[in-house]
Design an enzyme around this catalytic site. Structure first.
Site, PDB file in Angstrom:
ATOM      1  N   LYS A  11       0.849  -1.206   0.000  1.00 21.54           N
ATOM      2  CA  LYS A  11       0.000   0.000   0.000  1.00 21.54           C
ATOM      3  C   LYS A  11       0.884   1.255   0.000  1.00 21.54           C
ATOM      4  CE  LYS A  11      -3.656  -2.702   2.058  1.00 21.54           C
ATOM      5  NZ  LYS A  11      -4.837  -2.779   2.889  1.00 21.54           N
ATOM      6  N   GLU A  98      -9.600  -0.567  -1.710  1.00 17.40           N
ATOM      7  CA  GLU A  98      -9.281   0.843  -1.418  1.00 17.40           C
ATOM      8  C   GLU A  98      -9.383   1.689  -2.685  1.00 17.40           C
ATOM      9  OE1 GLU A  98      -5.660  -0.115   0.629  1.00 17.40           O
ATOM     10  OE2 GLU A  98      -6.905  -1.018   2.188  1.00 17.40           O
ATOM     11  N   GLU A 168     -11.170 -10.509  -1.076  1.00 18.75           N
ATOM     12  CA  GLU A 168     -10.847  -9.696   0.089  1.00 18.75           C
ATOM     13  C   GLU A 168     -12.120  -9.057   0.640  1.00 18.75           C
ATOM     14  OE1 GLU A 168      -6.415  -8.481  -0.006  1.00 18.75           O
ATOM     15  OE2 GLU A 168      -7.558  -6.953  -1.039  1.00 18.75           O
TER      16      GLU A 168
HETATM   17  P1  PGA Z   1      -4.549  -6.360   5.458  1.00 17.51           P
HETATM   18  O1  PGA Z   1      -4.771  -5.865   3.950  1.00 17.51           O
HETATM   19  O2  PGA Z   1      -3.766  -7.635   5.391  1.00 17.51           O
HETATM   20  O3  PGA Z   1      -3.801  -5.241   6.119  1.00 17.51           O
HETATM   21  O4  PGA Z   1      -5.923  -6.569   6.034  1.00 17.51           O
HETATM   22  C1  PGA Z   1      -5.031  -6.782   2.926  1.00 17.51           C
HETATM   23  C2  PGA Z   1      -5.193  -6.052   1.625  1.00 17.51           C
HETATM   24  O5  PGA Z   1      -5.812  -4.987   1.603  1.00 17.51           O
HETATM   25  O6  PGA Z   1      -4.714  -6.511   0.563  1.00 17.51           O
END
Ligand code: PGA
Length: 254
Positions: A11, A98, A168
């Site tokens: 990210k 996101e 996800e």
């Molecule tokens: P996380 O994120 O492991 O911090 O929950 C997963 C992702 O958004 O790919």
């Protein structure tokens, strides 16, 4: 047999020094171990080249977290598929929640990006997943079907081999809440059934489906132990070798 993949989505985290150190640490972690698991790291755009260099010949692949569908031109701030391939990227994450929910990306845009990437041979990790209110309203299956149909519109069965699906659930991303192994497997089975109905049984069997959402060393093995879970897309826990290393190792036990 589907080859497991453990992917790290960094990210908007790390800087040049910490990202490079993390990449080198991961390269050392996998060195000398059996290569039965694919490992992918997806750092922010500015560090892609440095991270590609840092992972060296460790076998770890490097991917981007987004791309644009046009080849070149007046698209201020965008990054093309050619540019990513030019610096050695093998993969791109598309349709991450996101991007869908914070940056407003819709299935149509995600589809254009998916087609642009696979046309050039750039692998796509296509993310799908429902919001909490959608799960609570019993709409998980419906939401997944819409995102699969939208994201994969006009994608041929032959091209599916360049795509990995990541399930996800949005309520599990960065929240510390994880889908139970049974919930994950149920959603993955649903996605596989969608692929079987809309492509073929063999396409559904061949598709790798990763689980993402608060995967950590303590839950990785159980999640990866599910028959339909072929790997993990990891956010927070991909930012240290201490966390991501054991998740990679859990992928080897699949
Ligand atoms: P996380 O994120 O492991 O911090 O929950 C997963 C992702 O958004 O790919």
């Amino acid at each position: 047999m589907r080859r497991p993949m453990i992917a790290g989505n960094w990210k908007m985290n790390t800087d040049l020094a910490s990202g490079t150190e993390l990449a080198k640490g991961l390269a050392s972690h996998v060195a000398g171990k059996d290569s039965s698991v694919d490992v992918l790291v997806c750092p922010p755009f500015p560090y892609l080249q440095a991270i590609k260099e840092a992972v060296g010949d460790s076998g770890i692949s490097v991917g981007a977290q987004n791309c644009y569908f046009e080849e070149s031109g007046a698209f201020t701030g965008e990054v093309s598929v050619d540019m990513l391939q030019d610096i050695g990227c093998d993969w791109v994450i598309l349709g991450h929640s996101e991007r869908r929910h914070v940056l407003g990306e819709c299935d149509g845009t995600i589809n254009k990006k998916t087609k642009a990437a696979i046309e050039k041979g750039l692998g796509v990790v296509l993310c799908v997943g429902e919001l909490l209110e959608e799960r609570e309203a019993d709409k998980t299956g419906e939401v997944l079907d819409t995102q699969m149909k939208g994201g994969l519109a006009d994608v041929s069965e032959a091209d599916l081999s360049k795509i990995i699906i990541a399930y996800e659930p949005v309520w599990a991303i960065g929240t510390g809440k994880t889908a139970s192994p049974e919930q994950a497997d149920e959603a993955h089975a649903h996605l596989r059934k969608w692929l079987s109905s809309n492509y073929s049984e063999s396409a559904a069997e061949a598709m790798r489906i990763l689980y993402g959402g608060s995967v950590k060393p303590s839950n990785a093995e159980e999640l990866l132990g599910q028959p339909n879970v072929d790997g993990a897309l990891v956010g927070g826990a991909s930012l240290t070798v201490d966390n991501f290393g054991p998740i990679i190792d859990a992928g080897r036990t699949k």
